[in-house]
Scaffold this motif. Sequence first.
Motif, PDB file in Angstrom:
ATOM      1  N   ILE A 129       1.491  -3.071   4.336  1.00  0.00           N
ATOM      2  CA  ILE A 129       0.922  -2.120   3.376  1.00  0.00           C
ATOM      3  C   ILE A 129       0.175  -1.017   4.120  1.00  0.00           C
ATOM      4  O   ILE A 129       0.303   0.173   3.799  1.00  0.00           O
ATOM      5  CB  ILE A 129      -0.017  -2.846   2.392  1.00  0.00           C
ATOM      6  N   GLY A 130      -0.609  -1.421   5.141  1.00  0.00           N
ATOM      7  CA  GLY A 130      -1.347  -0.421   5.908  1.00  0.00           C
ATOM      8  C   GLY A 130      -0.437   0.567   6.598  1.00  0.00           C
ATOM      9  O   GLY A 130      -0.679   1.790   6.558  1.00  0.00           O
ATOM     10  N   GLU A 131       0.619   0.085   7.220  1.00  0.00           N
ATOM     11  CA  GLU A 131       1.544   0.967   7.942  1.00  0.00           C
ATOM     12  C   GLU A 131       2.262   1.923   6.995  1.00  0.00           C
ATOM     13  O   GLU A 131       2.361   3.133   7.263  1.00  0.00           O
ATOM     14  CB  GLU A 131       2.560   0.120   8.700  1.00  0.00           C
ATOM     15  N   LEU A 132       2.763   1.383   5.895  1.00  0.00           N
ATOM     16  CA  LEU A 132       3.490   2.227   4.948  1.00  0.00           C
ATOM     17  C   LEU A 132       2.561   3.242   4.279  1.00  0.00           C
ATOM     18  O   LEU A 132       2.943   4.396   4.060  1.00  0.00           O
ATOM     19  CB  LEU A 132       4.169   1.350   3.891  1.00  0.00           C
ATOM     20  N   ALA A 133       1.346   2.801   3.964  1.00  0.00           N
ATOM     21  CA  ALA A 133       0.398   3.713   3.318  1.00  0.00           C
ATOM     22  C   ALA A 133       0.006   4.848   4.264  1.00  0.00           C
ATOM     23  O   ALA A 133      -0.095   6.010   3.846  1.00  0.00           O
ATOM     24  CB  ALA A 133      -0.838   2.937   2.861  1.00  0.00           C
ATOM     25  N   LEU A 134      -0.196   4.523   5.547  1.00  0.00           N
ATOM     26  CA  LEU A 134      -0.512   5.575   6.512  1.00  0.00           C
ATOM     27  C   LEU A 134       0.638   6.571   6.640  1.00  0.00           C
ATOM     28  O   LEU A 134       0.425   7.789   6.726  1.00  0.00           O
ATOM     29  CB  LEU A 134      -0.813   4.959   7.872  1.00  0.00           C
TER      30      LEU A 134
END
Length: 230
Positions: A129-134
């Motif tokens: 989630i963190g990678e995609l959101a960034l």
Amino acid sequence: ADLAAIRAKNQMPFLPRRRAGPGLTSPRRFARLLVVAPEPAQRRADQSVAMTYKTLIILVLSLVQFAGCPRRVVVNGVSVDYDEAARAAYADAQASRQAGDSDAALTKLDAFVVQFDASELADDALAGIGELALAKGQVERARDAYARLLLEHPRSPLAPRARLELARLDVQRGKPQDAVAPLRTVYDELGAGDEKQQVALTLAETLDRSGQADQAAEWYLKAHASARSD
């Protein structure tokens, strides 16, 4: 004689002395009176304690009985094994990500960390989630995912990555001083390699931005030394 007769007539009849029986003069009766019966409130308290112990015993026995049972979860109205369902849901999210559908992948990963928060893949899902959101510029969403990963999975092998990304976000929002301590921690957590060199370089730049030139120079040297050792 008349006076004696009158006196005899008015005299109380003789009453024989009573033997000690069950009355108040009986020692046994007196002893029974000394035994104070418990108050109703005390009896209720004793009964409540007894019920509490019974409840605890039943709970312990239930936990022992079901400790070895596999976890189950209901998916689409069907009860399935928890771990198998978690792996299938995570694989589905990864398939969407590999297909380039980041929106669908994010939606599926968000659902995953809600339904399968106890899964061994929960930290992977939060990192995803963190990678995609960034990548989509959703900084706060990424920050929340990485912070939750550190909070709920502090021993995860992905924890250094989450800590590094949060430090970088602090630098980006103009607070490099908040990133120094996390970056030092990440540097200590990582083994030798390109990533450790990159962390040292990031820390040097962060210290330079926060006005700590001497310490920045020290970390530039560490980054250079790491590059040479590799």
